[in-house]
Motif scaffolding. Structure first.
Motif, PDB file in Angstrom:
ATOM      1  N   ALA A   9       0.860  -1.196   0.000  1.00  0.00           N
ATOM      2  CA  ALA A   9       0.000   0.000   0.000  1.00  0.00           C
ATOM      3  C   ALA A   9       0.888   1.234   0.000  1.00  0.00           C
ATOM      4  O   ALA A   9       2.020   1.206   0.501  1.00  0.00           O
ATOM      5  N   PRO A  10       0.363   2.304  -0.602  1.00  0.00           N
ATOM      6  CA  PRO A  10       1.164   3.515  -0.793  1.00  0.00           C
ATOM      7  C   PRO A  10       1.032   4.543   0.324  1.00  0.00           C
ATOM      8  O   PRO A  10       0.073   4.542   1.095  1.00  0.00           O
ATOM      9  N   VAL A  11       2.010   5.434   0.328  1.00  0.00           N
ATOM     10  CA  VAL A  11       1.960   6.650   1.146  1.00  0.00           C
ATOM     11  C   VAL A  11       1.126   7.687   0.381  1.00  0.00           C
ATOM     12  O   VAL A  11       1.137   7.704  -0.851  1.00  0.00           O
ATOM     13  N   ASN A  12       0.398   8.525   1.097  1.00  0.00           N
ATOM     14  CA  ASN A  12      -0.236   9.672   0.430  1.00  0.00           C
ATOM     15  C   ASN A  12       0.160  10.947   1.169  1.00  0.00           C
ATOM     16  O   ASN A  12       0.365  10.926   2.375  1.00  0.00           O
ATOM     17  N   THR A  37      -1.519  10.203  -4.055  1.00  0.00           N
ATOM     18  CA  THR A  37      -0.914   8.928  -3.679  1.00  0.00           C
ATOM     19  C   THR A  37       0.434   8.801  -4.378  1.00  0.00           C
ATOM     20  O   THR A  37       0.539   9.045  -5.580  1.00  0.00           O
ATOM     21  N   GLN A  40       4.537   3.350  -5.259  1.00  0.00           N
ATOM     22  CA  GLN A  40       5.028   2.297  -4.368  1.00  0.00           C
ATOM     23  C   GLN A  40       6.420   1.802  -4.767  1.00  0.00           C
ATOM     24  O   GLN A  40       7.028   1.029  -4.040  1.00  0.00           O
ATOM     25  N   ARG A  44       6.498   2.349   0.129  1.00  0.00           N
ATOM     26  CA  ARG A  44       5.355   1.468   0.280  1.00  0.00           C
ATOM     27  C   ARG A  44       5.487   0.657   1.555  1.00  0.00           C
ATOM     28  O   ARG A  44       6.574   0.465   2.090  1.00  0.00           O
ATOM     29  N   ALA A 121      -0.495   6.000   7.630  1.00  0.00           N
ATOM     30  CA  ALA A 121      -1.492   5.931   6.562  1.00  0.00           C
ATOM     31  C   ALA A 121      -1.259   4.690   5.707  1.00  0.00           C
ATOM     32  O   ALA A 121      -2.169   3.866   5.503  1.00  0.00           O
ATOM     33  N   ALA A 122      -0.041   4.532   5.216  1.00  0.00           N
ATOM     34  CA  ALA A 122       0.267   3.349   4.402  1.00  0.00           C
ATOM     35  C   ALA A 122       0.100   2.083   5.232  1.00  0.00           C
ATOM     36  O   ALA A 122      -0.393   1.060   4.742  1.00  0.00           O
ATOM     37  N   ALA A 125      -3.613   1.248   5.775  1.00  0.00           N
ATOM     38  CA  ALA A 125      -4.213   0.892   4.482  1.00  0.00           C
ATOM     39  C   ALA A 125      -3.778  -0.509   4.073  1.00  0.00           C
ATOM     40  O   ALA A 125      -4.596  -1.320   3.613  1.00  0.00           O
ATOM     41  N   ARG A 157      -7.270   7.400   2.608  1.00  0.00           N
ATOM     42  CA  ARG A 157      -6.902   7.895   1.278  1.00  0.00           C
ATOM     43  C   ARG A 157      -5.869   6.998   0.594  1.00  0.00           C
ATOM     44  O   ARG A 157      -5.687   7.083  -0.627  1.00  0.00           O
ATOM     45  N   SER A 158      -5.167   6.143   1.364  1.00  0.00           N
ATOM     46  CA  SER A 158      -4.155   5.268   0.768  1.00  0.00           C
ATOM     47  C   SER A 158      -4.748   4.000   0.170  1.00  0.00           C
ATOM     48  O   SER A 158      -4.016   3.142  -0.325  1.00  0.00           O
TER      49      SER A 158
END
Lengths: 387, 387
Positions: A9-12, A37, A40, A44, A121-122, A125, A157-158
């Motif tokens: 999962a990604p950072v936003n 976003t 990754q 990530r 966040a990541a 998510a 949001r991620s």
């Protein structure tokens, strides 16, 4: 025998900031927010979720370290995910009974925690997405974002790549406070991000604590959430749909400034920007001045690191100017071809930046969380050696 | 043959900040403000005003250097003062005709300009007061404050000692935008001020420019001037009349923070606080925590210097804590008897302060401008040697 599933999962990084909860228990925000976003490839979280009748307790491992699982946010996420799985199992008796098994979650970031990037966040998510995969939940990312939000607000949001809005909603139970995708990464793939990581600076106040101090003590905060943000939210969404960088950039910079202004208007005041952050702002202004247009936008979360958004076509100008000041720090490996190009900037900002930044992370807009075969858990349920 | 008169005038440091003009030409502010006048023993401008039929042009000398007299603010002050003198001469033909003679004004501060203290308030107040003395004007300080305001907004407050309000007024010609005394220094003589002078930091934006950037670009500014300040003004006045230090202190700190918050909410953002300012705030918070009560209040004008207000009875605590960190800098001469007393404060703030402050100025609330026989101009109209 264990079941398992893995995801990244990604950072936003928000461009319209989330700051303030109207309901702290449910992580219901006081205003809408928007984020980009990030890819990754560069940033990530990789998470494997597993369950087994043999597991005797829920476990969570982050970067090789076992974490407490009794925190109410994590408990809420586990409860919600299990409830969704229970519903599936109740309606189809042929399904394996996973909901009542204990969970073992193992998670690793591909970036140093020391980078001071908000990893929650990541992290949340990835956790939600991995367990949803494990449970084969049919919920959409939008529905799952409601669960992720309860773990960490900005985590919702991620669950999407690209350009994402968190709509605050109006319901008191939070059932309409969720992330929606404004546009995919492909809609505006030229978006780049340069993160200037500030050398060790102990965090002033945790964001969880800080935002509620602001809600309760800043006389200007209410004006921000009731008057300023609603208008900005519509304008920023439109600037993304129009791929209108100058408008997007100005709104992003103004919103970062205003978020930090409400921190300063809090009592006692909260400071996340330091002299290095201030220098970063002045350097971005100098880049825009040199370009004769708004080609770069700074934004700061609850810390001193500067995230600079710009478009691919301006890479030489933006990265060239940064390289002239920061060429000696880590992070340029993939951008050897960019030539350092000195722009006109006050010497004191230049030296403040050169002395205060420890590394750059050069990345771009990226996609959704991705299922992966890479696993952090062995077939017997033990942890693979962490890197 | 020359006529001359001399005065000293004090510095004032606002506790409810003036920031924003509704009429830049007349220096009409967007909100009421309040300040404490500081003792002329420590900080004062000495000004001699003279006129002579032999002078061929208006001249102004500041700290031994001749200044331009064509600036519209100075021109406005000269015009107003001469108009008042003309009125007197018109109604009493026995009076010497001074109004049409050229003016020579000589002014000196007893503090280094490098200290970064706003000297324009004391400077314009002294100029107005000296010329009013020279012309033997019968106008009250309140009436003269309307003239001083046109030279430098905050100068109007330096025509009084003690605790002073600048009432913004409502008239478009500025005829009711003037200073009034809330209380004399004798009403609350225990008020002390410690000024922490920050080592060289080039000013970010002039206050004249900066405040109009805020007026025109900060979305939060209007809320400050229409909602927050009116309430604070009444509360702060009451806290002065009641000699209620904790209330006065909290309002002072909150208002400084909010003024700087609107600077940060401006576009492009304006920064006056730096990391040393931030450390000053944290040290004042630590002093209050150690005391278990609000005994010290920080406030910052358009620069990084910290002014700390406290009451005489807490001198040992407040100055003791500061001396433990800043004992090696200049400015302690008159306070040798205070013992350094280390309080519990984060080491990073302590070292930021110790490294960033070049001197302290220890002073207190003080009185009105004072006529003096000390002159900066010889009988033949030449300048005395400046110190």
């Amino acid at each position: 025998m264990i079941h398992q599933a893995s995801t990244t999962a990604p950072v936003n990084i928000a461009t319209l900031k989330y700051w303030g909860k109207r309901d702290p228990a449910l992580n219901l925000p006081t205003n809408n927010s928007i984020s980009v976003t990030l890819s990754q490839d560069d940033l990530r979280t990789l998470t494997t979720a597993s369950c087994s009748p043999d597991f005797t307790q829920d476990e969570l491992w982050l970067n090789g370290k076992q974490e407490d699982v009794s925190g109410k946010r994590l408990v809420a996420c586990f409860r919600e995910l299990r409830a969704l799985r229970h519903k599936m199992e109740d309606s189809d008796s042929s399904l394996p009974k996973l909901a009542d098994q204990k969970l073992k979650i193992v998670s690793e970031n591909n970036f140093p925690t020391a980078a001071g990037l908000a990893s929650s966040a990541a992290g949340f998510a990835a956790l939600i997405r991995a367990v949803a995969n494990l449970y084969e939940l049919q919920e959409t990312p939008e529905q799952l974002s409601i669960v992720a939000r309860q773990g960490s607000g900005s985590a919702c949001r991620s669950l999407y790549g690209g350009y994402v809005a968190w709509e605050m909603g109006t319901e008191s139970d939070g059932s309409d406070s969720r992330a929606v995708q404004i546009a995919t990464a492909d809609h505006w793939p030229e978006m780049r991000a340069a993160i200037l990581v500030v050398s060790a600076d102990k965090k002033d106040t945790s964001s969880t604590t800080g935002m509620q101090v602001t809600v309760h003590t800043s006389p200007l905060f209410k004006e921000r959430v009731t008057t300023v943000v609603p208008e900005r939210f519509a304008q920023m969404k439109k600037s993304i749909l129009d791929r209108d960088f100058p408008t997007f950039a100005e709104l992003t910079m103004r919103d970062s400034n205003q978020f930090h202004a409400t921190c300063l208007d809090s009592y006692p005041p909260i400071f996340y920007l330091n002299d290095v952050s201030r220098a970063s702002i002045r350097v971005v202004e100098a880049i825009n001045k040199a370009a004769g247009a708004t080609i770069a936008a700074y934004t700061f979360d609850a810390g001193p690191n500067c995230v600079i958004y710009y478009e691919d076509k301006n890479e030489e100008l933006v990265l060239g100017a940064l390289k002239a000041i920061l060429g000696r720090v880590e992070g340029w490996e993939k951008h050897q071809s960019v030539d350092a190009k000195k722009i006109d900037v006050d010497e004191r900002w230049e030296s403040e930046l050169a002395n205060g930044i420890q590394r750059v992370i050069l990345t771009k807009v990226g996609g959704d969380p991705v299922k992966t075969a890479e696993s952090l858990i062995n077939e017997d349920g033990s942890l693979k050696n962490s890197k």
